[in-house]
Design an enzyme around this catalytic site. Structure first.
Site, mmCIF file in Angstrom:
data_model
loop_
_atom_site.group_PDB
_atom_site.id
_atom_site.type_symbol
_atom_site.label_atom_id
_atom_site.label_comp_id
_atom_site.label_asym_id
_atom_site.label_seq_id
_atom_site.Cartn_x
_atom_site.Cartn_y
_atom_site.Cartn_z
ATOM 1 N N LYS A 71 -14.274 0.051 -5.454
ATOM 2 C CA LYS A 71 -15.511 -0.516 -4.908
ATOM 3 C C LYS A 71 -15.515 -0.514 -3.377
ATOM 4 C CE LYS A 71 -16.178 -4.947 -5.538
ATOM 5 N NZ LYS A 71 -14.868 -4.848 -6.188
ATOM 6 N N THR A 73 -13.616 1.325 -1.431
ATOM 7 C CA THR A 73 -13.590 2.720 -1.027
ATOM 8 C C THR A 73 -14.984 3.324 -1.067
ATOM 9 O OG1 THR A 73 -11.351 2.903 -1.913
ATOM 10 C CG2 THR A 73 -12.519 4.958 -1.523
ATOM 11 N N ARG A 94 -15.524 -7.793 3.306
ATOM 12 C CA ARG A 94 -14.822 -9.077 3.379
ATOM 13 C C ARG A 94 -13.418 -8.871 3.955
ATOM 14 N NH1 ARG A 94 -14.370 -9.724 -2.408
ATOM 15 N NH2 ARG A 94 -14.426 -7.469 -2.222
ATOM 16 N N LYS A 105 -2.495 -6.893 -6.160
ATOM 17 C CA LYS A 105 -3.620 -5.997 -5.891
ATOM 18 C C LYS A 105 -3.365 -5.060 -4.709
ATOM 19 C CE LYS A 105 -8.654 -6.189 -5.236
ATOM 20 N NZ LYS A 105 -8.788 -5.646 -3.874
ATOM 21 N N ALA A 273 -14.233 -13.208 -5.515
ATOM 22 C CA ALA A 273 -15.463 -13.571 -6.221
ATOM 23 C C ALA A 273 -15.197 -14.151 -7.595
ATOM 24 C CB ALA A 273 -16.380 -12.357 -6.341
ATOM 25 N N PHE A 301 -15.126 -8.070 -7.157
ATOM 26 C CA PHE A 301 -14.855 -7.901 -8.589
ATOM 27 C C PHE A 301 -16.072 -7.306 -9.301
ATOM 28 C CE2 PHE A 301 -11.493 -11.185 -7.742
ATOM 29 C CZ PHE A 301 -10.441 -10.315 -7.919
ATOM 30 N N PHE A 381 -11.409 11.328 -10.721
ATOM 31 C CA PHE A 381 -9.967 11.554 -10.719
ATOM 32 C C PHE A 381 -9.709 12.982 -11.209
ATOM 33 C CE2 PHE A 381 -9.968 7.064 -10.325
ATOM 34 C CZ PHE A 381 -8.703 6.648 -9.945
ATOM 35 N N TRP A 409 -12.705 9.488 -1.801
ATOM 36 C CA TRP A 409 -11.298 9.137 -1.645
ATOM 37 C C TRP A 409 -10.514 10.345 -1.126
ATOM 38 C CZ3 TRP A 409 -6.678 10.809 -3.887
ATOM 39 C CH2 TRP A 409 -5.558 9.978 -3.686
#
Length: 556
Positions: A71, A73, A94, A105, A273, A301, A381, A409
């Site tokens: 998210k 990224t 954030r 994480k 969140a 999230f 991916f 990415w």
């Protein structure tokens, strides 16, 4: 050849001087407060007559899985892509918490070639905002205990102190503690506890305040305890609001950094969140809307948590209205929502993708219910097959949305140009008409039930006796018009992290509620969710260190 690590990519990128980044937004070097070469604070009077002319895009995601979704990224990649096609764009993110960085994480500055920088600074101490929140929170806690020690003139009932200390690290041993041990010189003995700083009310106050005066007013309204007659004791009663505002004065100023491609980014306010409202600061978002044509922001999230709180709390309080929402997903994550193990994600399984897409479709439908046009950003991916990608597109098309394949990415902004063009088309169409989930006048319990049934698809909402009594007391005290902030697991629509996909008809248990009178919402604690996380069996901290030159290693 495998792609270098995020840290290696970030270190290899030559960043622009922060004054040049500010100049792109029309901010002169004399109006910013540099923190070194690549970070700056923006004073609140830097744009004194600002008009919010930009258009707002909300990036959110499916319920997270160990497979990863991307998210942050995507937020960065989309902002870079918009800038590549000639749009004055800003990303609003954030600030990372140290808890996830040293826990499970990892960092929160994006990944691959879609990152904000300086990555190491942002993920660690940054400009000290979160430390300032911790200090202000714990100063208030200290003043409460000091007041008790010196006679308790306010008549505080030590059994009814609601204010907790905080720390920006995961530490389960501090969830519930006893203070005042060691005899009379150390104050009265009482129960206490710690929350992680990002989940503290002071963090929410910082994120929702509109200026310094509003910050102090919100701090003053914080209810810390009750007297024996049940009347509230506030931070203002303890004469704490002035000192707390002093500690937070500089922290209230948004932080300006940049992406690896030089796109301006405001990073300001706390995450989480699942146990907090999980949005960047209202001040930073409004500033970005005054300086840019398109502002891309994220909510933490899954959309059931971050997006719902962004819309029902932040937009309600701040008068914001996004013109488009983007839901981030991956084929791998959808397979996990279908029940596949992480080791099985590399083989083609179109049927599993179709089953797992139920989670994605629930989020898309929920956001459409708020009156927003919705796009799906499908992060690719190498193991994804054309058949699996096609299954996602087909599922999304059935609910009137488009899935855009993204490769930012690996390719930076160029890999999100298709998403950027689709976002602009939705913004230009002007079809967004934000409809909040519930009105202010709805009773608090009904607001919680509304979120649980309409967003989580619960069949029943249960309230503990304690939660029901407290909700009634909050309404009797005049707080019934506040929005609700539900704290629950991020891994499921339900309160049970094992219920993946799109569960329906489940029981949603509310065990307790807390009043955040200064922030302006009521927190409902559901299931086993904790406001102070613990560390995993193998914390990320074990891999972080310094090499022989003093450079940081192992930070991702």
């Amino acid at each position: 050849m495998p792609q270098p690590s995020d840290l290696a990519i970030a270190r290899a990128t030559a960043l622009r001087p922060i004054a040049d980044v500010a100049a792109e937004l029309g901010l002169g070097a004399e109006t910013i407060l540099p923190y070194g070469r690549h970070k700056a604070k923006i004073p609140l009077d830097a744009v004194p007559q600002r008009t919010e002319r930009g258009r707002l895009v909300l990036v959110t995601g499916i319920n997270p899985t160990p497979a990863g979704e991307g998210k942050t990224t995507t937020t960065i990649g989309l902002a870079d892509a918009l800038r590549r096609i000639g749009v004055r764009a800003v990303a609003c993110l954030r600030e990372p918490s140290l808890g996830p960085c040293f826990g499970v994480k990892g960092g929160a500055t994006g990944g691959g070639y879609a990152q904000v920088a300086p990555m190491e600074d942002i993920n660690l101490h940054f400009t000290g905002d979160i430390h300032a929140v911790t200090a202000a929170n714990n100063l208030l806690a200290s003043l409460i205990d000091n007041h008790l020690h010196h006679g308790n003139a306010l008549g505080i009932d030590p059994r009814r102190i609601a204010w907790r200390r905080c720390l920006d690290l995961n530490d389960r041993a501090l969830r519930d503690i006893v203070v005042g041990l060691g005899g009379p010189p150390n104050g009265p003995v009482r129960e206490d506890g710690f929350d992680i700083t990002a989940a503290s009310e002071v963090m929410a106050v910082l994120c929702l305040a509109s200026d310094l005066a509003d910050l102090r007013a919100r701090l003053a309204r914080i209810i810390v305890a009750q007297r024996r007659d049940g009347s509230p004791v506030t931070a203002a009663d303890l004469k704490a609001d002035g000192a707390m505002a002093t500690l937070l004065r500089d922290a209230l100023m948004p932080n300006l950094v940049q992406t690896l491609e030089g796109t301006p980014a405001f990073i300001h306010g706390g995450p989480f969140a699942n146990i907090a409202h999980g949005c960047n600061s209202l001040i930073a978002t409004r500033l970005a809307l005054a300086l840019a044509d398109v502002v891309v922001t994220e909510a933490g999230f899954g959309a059931d948590l971050g997006a719902e709180k962004f819309l029902d709390i932040k937009c309600r309080i701040g008068g914001l209205a996004p013109g488009c929402a983007v839901v981030v997903a991956t084929v791998r994550a959808l397979k996990m929502h279908a029940g596949l193990a992480k080791a099985e994600l590399g083989r083609e399984d179109v049927a599993a993708v179709a089953r797992g897409a139920a989670n994605l479709l629930r989020h898309v439908a929920n956001l459409q219910g708020f009156g927003l046009p919705v796009l799906v950003a499908l992060n690719r991916f190498d193991t994804d097959t054309e058949a699996e990608i096609g299954a996602v597109r087909e599922a999304v098309a059935a609910v009137g949305a488009d899935a855009i394949l993204c490769t930012h990415w690996a390719e930076g902004g160029e890999g999100a140009v298709g998403l950027a063009r689709a976002v602009l088309a939705r913004l230009d169409a002007g079809t967004a008409h934000l409809a909040l989930l519930y009105p202010d006048e709805m009773p608090l319990a009904e607001k919680i039930v509304t979120v649980a049934t309409r967003i989580y698809h619960a069949g029943e909402v249960t309230f503990s006796d304690l939660a029901a009594r407290r909700l009634a007391a909050f309404e009797a005290a005049g707080f019934g018009r506040l929005p609700v902030c539900i704290a629950k697991t991020q891994y499921s629509f339900s309160a049970d992290p094992r219920l993946l996909g799109a569960p329906e008809g489940h029981t949603f248990p509310v065990r307790d509620v807390r009043l955040s009178a200064g922030a302006g919402f009521v927190v409902a604690l559901a299931g086993d969710i904790m406001t102070m996380p613990g560390l995993p069996r193998v914390p990320a901290a074990e891999a972080i260190g310094l090499d022989e030159t003093g450079a940081i290693e192992g930070l991702f």
